[in-house]
Design a protein around this motif. Structure first.
Motif, short mmCIF file in Angstrom:
data_model
loop_
_atom_site.label_atom_id
_atom_site.label_comp_id
_atom_site.label_asym_id
_atom_site.label_seq_id
_atom_site.Cartn_x
_atom_site.Cartn_y
_atom_site.Cartn_z
N GLY A 99 0.76 -1.24 0.00
CA GLY A 99 0.00 0.00 0.00
C GLY A 99 0.79 1.29 0.00
O GLY A 99 0.21 2.36 0.20
N CYS A 111 8.05 1.71 -6.61
CA CYS A 111 7.62 1.82 -5.22
C CYS A 111 8.83 2.09 -4.34
O CYS A 111 9.80 1.32 -4.36
CB CYS A 111 6.91 0.54 -4.77
SG CYS A 111 6.30 0.69 -3.07
N HIS A 114 9.60 -1.08 -1.02
CA HIS A 114 10.31 -2.35 -1.14
C HIS A 114 10.82 -2.58 -2.55
O HIS A 114 11.18 -3.70 -2.90
CB HIS A 114 9.41 -3.51 -0.70
CG HIS A 114 8.79 -3.29 0.64
ND1 HIS A 114 7.47 -2.95 0.81
CD2 HIS A 114 9.32 -3.33 1.88
CE1 HIS A 114 7.22 -2.78 2.10
NE2 HIS A 114 8.32 -3.01 2.77
#
Ligand code: FES
Length: 159
Positions: A99, A111, A114
């Motif tokens: 999320g 992202c 990670h």
């Protein structure tokens, strides 16, 4: 040897309170005080810090100068809006891993949490994200578009 005569107690002298009664009254007084303090404390509790979330359906004015295929992220929204020769479309910027909000790059999304990578159409190019970024429902309204963050559409749907 003379003894003093016992004084007759006046009717205005307080009667001695028996020890047991005194302890009972003290306990009752302590409980009443604790109740009062806790009631005052409850009144001073902070109000719920919940604010009304913005509507998940919102209108966006796409900048006229937005180059084809370049993302426009409306302020405060987790959506990237694109315009190309085939139409307008919107892709959620909420990572399908845990999320985080992905960052729009010239050729896809990344992202920061990670390291998941997504292609320009939202497809996963690098894990750990398990699913592609969802495409969101877009409706044309005059020169603007309405985006519904709660309704996903098939990848490739443009208006
Ligand atoms: S939340 Fe995006 S990779 Fe984990």
């Amino acid at each position: 040897m003379t003894t003093k005569p016992k004084e007759k107690p006046s009717r205005f002298d307080p009667e001695p309170v028996p020890r047991r009664d005194f302890l009972g009254l003290a306990a009752l007084g302590s409980m009443a005080l604790a109740l009062l303090v806790s009631a005052f404390g409850m009144l001073r509790l902070p109000k719920a810090a919940v604010s009304a979330s913005p509507s998940k359906k919102f209108e966006v004015d796409i900048p006229d100068a937005l180059p084809a295929g370049e993302a426009f992220v409306p302020p405060g929204r987790n959506v990237a809006v694109f315009r190309d020769t085939e139409g307008v479309y919107a892709i959620s910027t909420v990572c399908t891993h845990l999320g985080c909000i992905v960052k729009a790059l010239p050729n896809g999304f990344e992202c920061p949490c990670h390291g998941s990578g997504f292609a320009a159409d939202g497809a996963v190019t690098k894990g750990p994200a398990p699913k592609p970024l969802p495409w969101l429902k877009v409706t044309a309204r005059g020169n603007a578009v309405v985006i519904d963050e709660e309704t996903t559409v098939a990848s490739g749907t443009k208006v």
